[in-house]
Design an enzyme around this catalytic site. Sequence first.
Site, PDB file in Angstrom:
ATOM      1  N   PHE A 139       0.854  -1.195   0.000  1.00  0.00           N
ATOM      2  CA  PHE A 139       0.000   0.000   0.000  1.00  0.00           C
ATOM      3  C   PHE A 139       0.884   1.236   0.000  1.00  0.00           C
ATOM      4  CE2 PHE A 139      -2.418   3.494   1.719  1.00  0.00           C
ATOM      5  CZ  PHE A 139      -3.566   3.427   0.952  1.00  0.00           C
ATOM      6  N   ASP A 224       9.216   2.497   1.754  1.00  0.00           N
ATOM      7  CA  ASP A 224       8.072   3.296   2.184  1.00  0.00           C
ATOM      8  C   ASP A 224       7.918   3.068   3.686  1.00  0.00           C
ATOM      9  OD1 ASP A 224       5.576   4.179   2.945  1.00  0.00           O
ATOM     10  OD2 ASP A 224       4.570   3.534   1.107  1.00  0.00           O
ATOM     11  N   LYS A 253       2.586  10.081   8.210  1.00  0.00           N
ATOM     12  CA  LYS A 253       1.920   9.616   9.422  1.00  0.00           C
ATOM     13  C   LYS A 253       2.529  10.201  10.713  1.00  0.00           C
ATOM     14  CE  LYS A 253      -0.938   6.245   7.440  1.00  0.00           C
ATOM     15  NZ  LYS A 253      -0.593   5.323   6.368  1.00  0.00           N
TER      16      LYS A 253
HETATM   17  C1  LIG Z   1      -0.878   5.518   4.840  1.00  0.00           C
HETATM   18  C2  LIG Z   1       0.180   5.061   3.925  1.00  0.00           C
HETATM   19  C3  LIG Z   1       0.462   5.734   2.722  1.00  0.00           C
HETATM   20  C4  LIG Z   1      -0.367   6.884   2.243  1.00  0.00           C
HETATM   21  O1  LIG Z   1      -0.270   8.004   3.050  1.00  0.00           O
HETATM   22  P1  LIG Z   1      -1.308   9.217   2.857  1.00  0.00           P
HETATM   23  O2  LIG Z   1      -0.826  10.230   3.833  1.00  0.00           O
HETATM   24  O3  LIG Z   1      -2.682   8.696   3.146  1.00  0.00           O
HETATM   25  O4  LIG Z   1      -1.199   9.668   1.449  1.00  0.00           O
HETATM   26  C5  LIG Z   1       1.524   5.296   1.970  1.00  0.00           C
HETATM   27  N1  LIG Z   1       2.263   4.244   2.344  1.00  0.00           N
HETATM   28  C6  LIG Z   1       2.027   3.565   3.482  1.00  0.00           C
HETATM   29  C7  LIG Z   1       2.900   2.417   3.859  1.00  0.00           C
HETATM   30  C8  LIG Z   1       0.967   3.945   4.305  1.00  0.00           C
HETATM   31  O5  LIG Z   1       0.700   3.247   5.416  1.00  0.00           O
END
Ligand SMILES: *Cc1c(COP(=O)(O)O)cnc(C)c1O
Length: 401
Positions: A139, A224, A253
């Site tokens: 994701f 990520d 986050k």
């Molecule tokens: C939440 C998340 C995203 C997306 O972040 P947003 O601030 O909602 O755009 C991307 N990568 C990972 C691993 C995430 O948990």
Amino acid sequence: MTQTEEIMKVYYDCVMPTYARVPVVLVRGKGVNAYDIEGKEFLDFFPGWAVSGIGHCHPKVVRAIKEQAGKMIHVSNNFYNELQGKLAAKIIQHSFGVAGGKVFFCNSGAEANEAAIKLARRAGYPFGKYEIITMEGSFHGRTLAAITATAQPKYQEGFGPLPGGFVYAKFNDLESVLSKITDKTAAIMLEPIQGEGGINVGSDEFIKGLRKVCDEKKILLIFDEVQTGMGRTGKMFCYQHYGVTPDIMTLAKTLGGGFPIGAMVAGKEIADTLQPGMHASTFGGGPLACAASLATFEAIEEGDLVEKAVRRGRYLHNRLSLLKKDFPFVHVVRGKGLMQAVELTIEGRHIVDKCAEMGLLINCTQAKILRVMPPLTVKNSDIDKALGIIEQAMKGIEVES
Ligand SMILES: *Cc1c(COP(=O)(O)O)cnc(C)c1O
């Protein structure tokens, strides 16, 4: 009508229905607790997908935002802003360290990943390399490039044509990744622990193997760390468990302690790839966001919160593992630090709903996986309380066999 129902009605009329929402209106938060408009108290073990990762309204973050808001709220990126520089140095100090690196600031995880994809492509451009390998079950966010990087059909359906140049491999399967590498491969991008995909922990062999092949074939390795970063897994950044360093890391986050901010961090060799005019963000790295993020780092450092994530994480993991004894539908408990999952053999959403009724907020992902990610400031007594509620919720579950 209750106040909650009134607000839900306005949403029904005026807010796009892009989320399945819990029927609760949250109005206040303090540490591990959140409060709704009816005055009900919740233990928040999933604070905004880990956005409020050091707890709601951490006093340091609140103070920093208040002070900065009185001085200057926005500074355009054609000027210098002291806090953006300070924050970049802080992030590098905790990641690339003396090897050096540089940071680009944006406002969300998806944007950070977009920036990483653009940097990787631009770096590969002179060599005709543009393909990016990502992992099944990943994701990476909701922009067009990010849903394309997200190798799950449910996020892509109906939004085509999607940008080209993305290739998918199996997570934790080095052979699968190797089979997808071509002379056009610019980067391999992955979460070291897949969050939304169900807290799938990257194996040592896999992550180290990726680093090795990336070095051999001059491919950029992108982690990520939007969800795994900022101490959550028991290291400041999750990759530090593996003794490898990525070429690019993305953050969001917890980075802002609740305030929106994203960052793309690159190692020294490629840090100057994006020159003036190639990439930008109007709000990126604004002084309010940077003040909040600097206060978050301070809270983590001074509160020894990374070390606490290790200890509290172990306690949480052990407590969750005990559920297996009493409930045959609890299949496996896994995770690192305070990023834990309980995989069930049944659907988890009823348990999550029951927990919310009883005052505990957790999440269910991939239908059968309970995701538990309390703030780094959580106490063992909070964990005991949460487990009591989860047990109660599980006791009420009728298992059709
Ligand atoms: C939440 C998340 C995203 C997306 O972040 P947003 O601030 O909602 O755009 C991307 N990568 C990972 C691993 C995430 O948990």
